[in-house]
Motif scaffolding. Structure first.
Motif, PDB file in Angstrom:
ATOM      1  N   ARG A  91       0.838  -1.200   0.000  1.00  0.00           N
ATOM      2  CA  ARG A  91       0.000   0.000   0.000  1.00  0.00           C
ATOM      3  C   ARG A  91       0.873   1.250   0.000  1.00  0.00           C
ATOM      4  NH1 ARG A  91      -0.539   2.361   5.277  1.00  0.00           N
ATOM      5  NH2 ARG A  91      -0.170   0.935   7.032  1.00  0.00           N
ATOM      6  N   ASN A  97      -5.981   3.481  -0.731  1.00  0.00           N
ATOM      7  CA  ASN A  97      -6.685   3.963  -1.920  1.00  0.00           C
ATOM      8  C   ASN A  97      -5.686   4.442  -2.977  1.00  0.00           C
ATOM      9  OD1 ASN A  97      -8.911   4.606  -3.456  1.00  0.00           O
ATOM     10  ND2 ASN A  97      -9.195   6.625  -2.549  1.00  0.00           N
ATOM     11  N   PRO A  98      -5.097   3.465  -3.744  1.00  0.00           N
ATOM     12  CA  PRO A  98      -5.381   2.027  -3.764  1.00  0.00           C
ATOM     13  C   PRO A  98      -4.319   1.246  -3.007  1.00  0.00           C
ATOM     14  CG  PRO A  98      -4.191   2.624  -5.731  1.00  0.00           C
ATOM     15  CD  PRO A  98      -4.300   3.879  -4.902  1.00  0.00           C
ATOM     16  N   GLU A 114      -5.582  -4.803  -8.300  1.00  0.00           N
ATOM     17  CA  GLU A 114      -5.609  -3.527  -7.587  1.00  0.00           C
ATOM     18  C   GLU A 114      -6.846  -3.513  -6.707  1.00  0.00           C
ATOM     19  OE1 GLU A 114      -4.818   0.845  -9.201  1.00  0.00           O
ATOM     20  OE2 GLU A 114      -6.887   0.232  -9.559  1.00  0.00           O
ATOM     21  N   ARG A 116      -9.205  -1.371  -3.450  1.00  0.00           N
ATOM     22  CA  ARG A 116      -9.532  -0.143  -2.732  1.00  0.00           C
ATOM     23  C   ARG A 116     -10.341  -0.524  -1.498  1.00  0.00           C
ATOM     24  NH1 ARG A 116      -7.971   4.141  -5.896  1.00  0.00           N
ATOM     25  NH2 ARG A 116      -7.530   3.558  -8.064  1.00  0.00           N
TER      26      ARG A 116
END
Length: 211
Positions: A91, A97-98, A114, A116
């Protein structure tokens, strides 16, 4: 936050025909402090190692388990998701995010996506093909999943900041319960302190420090 130190190696030490040889892996710090906070059942020992050489981040999972479940009905993400596997998440920020997930089973199949918050997954996203490599080997008492991820691809996703990568290190173990039904044990380097298993949360990540 837990921290794992990733030792720098000279890229000239690496043999061109393999990810890394056993002599180089001996230079890596060995991470073994995994837990399954949601189950009291014992699980097989896991050793995780990582190294880097300015061009690639190398990783190595050795799992001392020979009772491996592999769903081979096809090569879909569903099939990988129903199989014993090891996982790396990365991360760029606390908001997730993301963030990016790489899940690898014992057939060297990769589920990369990917993500979120709230488990919003984009399975159409792929790690650049030439920027990641995974291979699997099996021994009498264990299996090994090892690979490399290019530093260039990690930097392009803003995943290296101040020589630090925020990373999650996980394993999913499937065991036969009854009537051909399998139950998962979820194993993590960092205890995310959740009531139910959840790797998809900022508290499940630690730090990889690139030395």
């Amino acid at each position: 936050m837990k921290e794992y130190q990733v030792i720098l190696i000279d890229k000239n030490e690496k043999k061109s025909n393999e990810i890394l040889d056993s002599v180089l892996w001996k230079k890596a710090n060995c991470l073994t402090d995994f837990s399954s906070p949601w189950k009291n059942d014992p699980f097989s020992k896991i050793e995780f190692r990582a190294l880097w050489d300015l061009e690639n981040l190398f990783f190595n999972f050795r799992v001392f388990d020979t009772d491996i479940y592999l769903d081979r009905k096809d090569d879909s993400f569903d099939s990988i998701g129903n199989s014993d596997r090891v996982e790396l998440f990365f991360r760029a920020n606390d908001s997730l995010n993301p963030y990016y997930c790489i899940e690898m089973d014992t057939a060297a199949r990769i589920m990369d996506f990917e993500a979120r918050p709230n488990k919003d997954f984009d399975f159409n996203w792929k790690w650049p093909k030439n920027e990641i490599e995974v291979k699997v080997s099996k021994e009498e008492t264990s299996f090994t999943v090892e690979g490399r991820i290019s530093i260039q691809s990690l930097e392009a996703l803003n995943l290296i900041q101040n020589n630090t990568i925020k990373a999650g290190v996980f394993r999913a173990k499937f065991s036969l319960v009854e009537n051909l039904q399998y139950d998962a044990t979820w194993i993590s380097w960092v205890n995310p302190n959740t009531e139910t298993p959840n790797f998809h949360i900022a508290s499940s990540f630690g730090k990889f420090k690139l030395l």
